[in-house]
Write an enzyme that holds these catalytic residues in place. Sequence first.
Site, PDB file in Angstrom:
ATOM      1  N   ARG A 128       0.859  -1.204   0.000  1.00 52.92           N
ATOM      2  CA  ARG A 128       0.000   0.000   0.000  1.00 52.92           C
ATOM      3  C   ARG A 128       0.881   1.235   0.000  1.00 52.92           C
ATOM      4  O   ARG A 128       1.757   1.373   0.854  1.00 52.92           O
ATOM      5  CB  ARG A 128      -0.927   0.026   1.223  1.00 52.92           C
ATOM      6  CG  ARG A 128      -2.175   0.906   1.015  1.00 52.92           C
ATOM      7  CD  ARG A 128      -3.002   1.051   2.286  1.00 52.92           C
ATOM      8  NE  ARG A 128      -2.275   1.818   3.267  1.00 52.92           N
ATOM      9  CZ  ARG A 128      -2.314   1.598   4.578  1.00 52.92           C
ATOM     10  NH1 ARG A 128      -3.059   0.647   5.080  1.00 52.92           N
ATOM     11  NH2 ARG A 128      -1.603   2.347   5.395  1.00 52.92           N
ATOM     12  N   GLU A 146       4.429   7.247   2.708  1.00 60.13           N
ATOM     13  CA  GLU A 146       5.289   6.069   2.891  1.00 60.13           C
ATOM     14  C   GLU A 146       4.815   4.954   1.988  1.00 60.13           C
ATOM     15  O   GLU A 146       3.689   4.964   1.495  1.00 60.13           O
ATOM     16  CB  GLU A 146       5.291   5.596   4.350  1.00 60.13           C
ATOM     17  CG  GLU A 146       3.958   5.076   4.808  1.00 60.13           C
ATOM     18  CD  GLU A 146       4.028   4.159   6.022  1.00 60.13           C
ATOM     19  OE1 GLU A 146       5.095   3.587   6.294  1.00 60.13           O
ATOM     20  OE2 GLU A 146       2.993   3.999   6.673  1.00 60.13           O
ATOM     21  N   ASN A 148       4.256   0.866   2.108  1.00 59.63           N
ATOM     22  CA  ASN A 148       4.138  -0.238   3.067  1.00 59.63           C
ATOM     23  C   ASN A 148       4.276  -1.583   2.362  1.00 59.63           C
ATOM     24  O   ASN A 148       3.563  -1.850   1.394  1.00 59.63           O
ATOM     25  CB  ASN A 148       2.771  -0.201   3.743  1.00 59.63           C
ATOM     26  CG  ASN A 148       2.541   1.113   4.478  1.00 59.63           C
ATOM     27  OD1 ASN A 148       3.054   1.316   5.557  1.00 59.63           O
ATOM     28  ND2 ASN A 148       1.761   2.012   3.874  1.00 59.63           N
ATOM     29  N   SER A 153      -3.141  -2.801   6.120  1.00 63.29           N
ATOM     30  CA  SER A 153      -4.477  -3.038   6.654  1.00 63.29           C
ATOM     31  C   SER A 153      -5.532  -2.184   5.954  1.00 63.29           C
ATOM     32  O   SER A 153      -5.222  -1.336   5.133  1.00 63.29           O
ATOM     33  CB  SER A 153      -4.490  -2.763   8.159  1.00 63.29           C
ATOM     34  OG  SER A 153      -4.064  -1.456   8.399  1.00 63.29           O
ATOM     35  N   LYS A 322      11.887   2.898   6.035  1.00 64.12           N
ATOM     36  CA  LYS A 322      11.814   4.318   5.646  1.00 64.12           C
ATOM     37  C   LYS A 322      13.154   4.783   5.093  1.00 64.12           C
ATOM     38  O   LYS A 322      13.230   5.707   4.288  1.00 64.12           O
ATOM     39  CB  LYS A 322      11.320   5.125   6.825  1.00 64.12           C
ATOM     40  CG  LYS A 322       9.876   4.695   7.127  1.00 64.12           C
ATOM     41  CD  LYS A 322       9.122   5.523   8.079  1.00 64.12           C
ATOM     42  CE  LYS A 322       7.638   5.189   8.044  1.00 64.12           C
ATOM     43  NZ  LYS A 322       7.228   3.906   8.640  1.00 64.12           N
ATOM     44  N   LYS A 380      11.375  10.411  11.371  1.00 67.66           N
ATOM     45  CA  LYS A 380      10.797   9.052  11.425  1.00 67.66           C
ATOM     46  C   LYS A 380      11.851   7.993  11.717  1.00 67.66           C
ATOM     47  O   LYS A 380      12.868   7.941  11.045  1.00 67.66           O
ATOM     48  CB  LYS A 380      10.144   8.705  10.083  1.00 67.66           C
ATOM     49  CG  LYS A 380       9.021   9.614   9.668  1.00 67.66           C
ATOM     50  CD  LYS A 380       8.353   9.038   8.425  1.00 67.66           C
ATOM     51  CE  LYS A 380       7.260   9.960   7.937  1.00 67.66           C
ATOM     52  NZ  LYS A 380       6.581   9.388   6.759  1.00 67.66           N
ATOM     53  N   GLU A 384       6.754   0.747  11.946  1.00 65.30           N
ATOM     54  CA  GLU A 384       5.465   0.765  11.257  1.00 65.30           C
ATOM     55  C   GLU A 384       4.354   0.791  12.293  1.00 65.30           C
ATOM     56  O   GLU A 384       4.575   0.431  13.441  1.00 65.30           O
ATOM     57  CB  GLU A 384       5.285  -0.511  10.418  1.00 65.30           C
ATOM     58  CG  GLU A 384       6.344  -0.742   9.356  1.00 65.30           C
ATOM     59  CD  GLU A 384       6.349   0.339   8.311  1.00 65.30           C
ATOM     60  OE1 GLU A 384       5.286   0.908   8.020  1.00 65.30           O
ATOM     61  OE2 GLU A 384       7.436   0.648   7.798  1.00 65.30           O
ATOM     62  N   GLY A 385       3.176   1.195  11.843  1.00 69.19           N
ATOM     63  CA  GLY A 385       1.998   1.003  12.674  1.00 69.19           C
ATOM     64  C   GLY A 385       1.521   2.236  13.427  1.00 69.19           C
ATOM     65  O   GLY A 385       0.575   2.171  14.185  1.00 69.19           O
ATOM     66  N   ARG A 466      -8.035   7.443   4.619  1.00 65.35           N
ATOM     67  CA  ARG A 466      -8.113   7.585   6.077  1.00 65.35           C
ATOM     68  C   ARG A 466      -8.141   9.065   6.407  1.00 65.35           C
ATOM     69  O   ARG A 466      -7.392   9.852   5.819  1.00 65.35           O
ATOM     70  CB  ARG A 466      -6.898   6.953   6.749  1.00 65.35           C
ATOM     71  CG  ARG A 466      -7.004   5.460   6.921  1.00 65.35           C
ATOM     72  CD  ARG A 466      -5.731   4.872   7.453  1.00 65.35           C
ATOM     73  NE  ARG A 466      -4.606   5.225   6.604  1.00 65.35           N
ATOM     74  CZ  ARG A 466      -3.333   5.114   6.948  1.00 65.35           C
ATOM     75  NH1 ARG A 466      -3.008   4.677   8.147  1.00 65.35           N
ATOM     76  NH2 ARG A 466      -2.378   5.448   6.107  1.00 65.35           N
TER      77      ARG A 466
HETATM   78  P1  ADP Z   1       3.750   4.524  10.027  1.00 66.84           P
HETATM   79  O1  ADP Z   1       4.630   3.515   9.394  1.00 66.84           O
HETATM   80  O2  ADP Z   1       3.831   4.553  11.492  1.00 66.84           O
HETATM   81  O3  ADP Z   1       2.353   4.466   9.484  1.00 66.84           O
HETATM   82  P2  ADP Z   1       3.974   7.010   8.506  1.00 66.84           P
HETATM   83  O4  ADP Z   1       5.169   7.380   7.739  1.00 66.84           O
HETATM   84  O5  ADP Z   1       2.806   6.586   7.705  1.00 66.84           O
HETATM   85  O6  ADP Z   1       4.388   5.923   9.580  1.00 66.84           O
HETATM   86  O7  ADP Z   1       3.558   8.226   9.437  1.00 66.84           O
HETATM   87  C1  ADP Z   1       2.419   8.155  10.287  1.00 66.84           C
HETATM   88  C2  ADP Z   1       1.507   9.349  10.067  1.00 66.84           C
HETATM   89  O8  ADP Z   1       2.235  10.564  10.230  1.00 66.84           O
HETATM   90  C3  ADP Z   1       0.919   9.441   8.663  1.00 66.84           C
HETATM   91  O9  ADP Z   1      -0.229   8.653   8.550  1.00 66.84           O
HETATM   92  C4  ADP Z   1       0.631  10.926   8.550  1.00 66.84           C
HETATM   93  O10 ADP Z   1      -0.574  11.255   9.216  1.00 66.84           O
HETATM   94  C5  ADP Z   1       1.783  11.554   9.318  1.00 66.84           C
HETATM   95  N1  ADP Z   1       2.876  11.874   8.381  1.00 66.84           N
HETATM   96  C6  ADP Z   1       3.932  11.097   8.086  1.00 66.84           C
HETATM   97  N2  ADP Z   1       4.729  11.682   7.167  1.00 66.84           N
HETATM   98  C7  ADP Z   1       4.190  12.880   6.894  1.00 66.84           C
HETATM   99  C8  ADP Z   1       4.557  13.963   6.033  1.00 66.84           C
HETATM  100  N3  ADP Z   1       5.666  13.934   5.306  1.00 66.84           N
HETATM  101  N4  ADP Z   1       3.754  15.050   6.015  1.00 66.84           N
HETATM  102  C9  ADP Z   1       2.631  15.091   6.764  1.00 66.84           C
HETATM  103  N5  ADP Z   1       2.228  14.118   7.595  1.00 66.84           N
HETATM  104  C10 ADP Z   1       2.996  13.007   7.658  1.00 66.84           C
HETATM  105 MG    MG Z   2       1.575   4.973   7.664  1.00 64.44          MG
END
Ligand code: ADP
Ligand code: MG
Length: 491
Positions: A128, A146, A148, A153, A322, A380, A384-385, A466
């Site tokens: 995803r 990101e 995945n 999910s 990442k 970051k 994940e999660g 979402r």
């Molecule tokens: P995870 O693997 O924990 O899902 P993500 O990279 O998806 O990590 O980050 C979690 C959340 O943080 C995302 O769903 C989003 O809401 C916010 N986020 C992450 N990266 C960005 C970004 N570059 N700009 C804005 N919001 C972000």
């Molecule tokens: Mg995410």
Amino acid sequence: MTFQEKIKEYPVTLPASHGPLLKSVQDWAFSNGLTMLTDDPATAVHAPVTLHPSPFPRSVFDESIEAQRGFNTLYSKISSFTNNNWLDKIIDKLAPSDPDFTGKLWKTHKLSLVDGKPIQPLTLGLFRSDYMIDQKDGNLTPKQVEFNTVSVSFGGLTSKVADLHRYLAATGAYGDDAKFDLDDIPRSNSISELANGLAQAHKAYVAQNGAQKSKTAVLAVVEKHEKNAIDQRHLEYQLWDNHGIVTHRVSMLEATKVTEIRDLDGVSRLYYNDAEVSVVYFREGYSPDHFPTQAHWDARLYLEKNRAIKCPSVYTQLAGAKKVQQILTDKSELLKFVSEKDIGPLVNTFVEILPLGEDSEGGKRAEQLARTEPERFVLKPQREGGGNNIYKQDIPGFLEKLPKNEWSAYILMELINPPVIQNHILRKGELFTGDTLSELGVFGTVLWNSENGEILHNDTTGWLLRTKLESSNEGGVAAGFGCIDGVYLVD
Ligand code: ADP
Ligand code: MG
């Protein structure tokens, strides 16, 4: 109507008495399995949803969907033992800065190889790619949050939300003043299409191993008290209904007790009772919390080191780091996997991502920006999660306390600023109205041979929106911050 004009119509005015609308949502959710389990495993609640699908620019939606097969191909190549094992060098360097998780996954992968090769070269990815709408210079484009590669999910529940919104619009439940054209509320066929991906892998296994279709099964590895089990069940039931394939659900640790490995013609095959396991589908193992003891790591290795096709292999899981996403923003690295003529749709979705703890130009730039302009960034780790990131003003203080040898486990990513939309969210029967932000996920399924990179099946398999209240930094639905939405496409 333009996207900006449409946003002004939100939040959609609710009918004077909106009790019947909320009741409609809940009844539909209970009847159709748009539900999540609670702490009491015998009780379910409706999944948190928006009442109305969020306006979404059609061009951004189309671009995101169109990029998916390219991303599937890219990540299948990264997770293959071609290109001089490009990923090996990256993970080798990354592992010492995150020894407890990346390091142990890396060790598991290496222990699973026999004579330097996986026992099963075929690998299945249910991927995803997540995006937010970027609105720089008035241009609306998708930017990747990101990618995945493990345990993605909401492929189950999202199909249901799109159908719920279509049902509410069609039955007039939104009231006489709320006009929605059903043609602009697309369905997400992720349940049937993700199940089809699992079925393709199952069939490939049967053909490859001369196994009997009726005596083979998929093994879903799931958390013991998974609240999002219904999301997973939709795929399982569809596998049975559409393809006649049975799925057995076990936790990682249980798997070592209820399955066995039988050596047939010198090949280790995995069995659940009398069923030969064709595909091990991991919905557990993406977080260090899933490995409280060495026995859990042993179980992960046990499940990897046999003939069954893994969805995903540990190697593929590591490709979703990442750190890899950051390295791919360097065009010369991306060009190792994608030809110049094909990179456009992928790089158009990239924002700036910088390495930390490196002596390189990017590393120095990251260190400086983290101190001087933290409000533009998110930090970051390799996790994940949800719930793991450090945002904006919290970054400098966090880095100050972080030992230097752990810096390289982090990346610094430019924040995307998506449009704010006012919407109604229904969570456990309670209505919230406020400013929201959305994240589009596009599902992809790819089956490939990791020894030569050959792709047997590559598909875009639905999408997910979402939405979270703007006041929370993270959008995790299962983690409790967000909800599942649908899209209302606007030109
Ligand atoms: P995870 O693997 O924990 O899902 P993500 O990279 O998806 O990590 O980050 C979690 C959340 O943080 C995302 O769903 C989003 O809401 C916010 N986020 C992450 N990266 C960005 C970004 N570059 N700009 C804005 N919001 C972000
Ligand atoms: Mg995410």
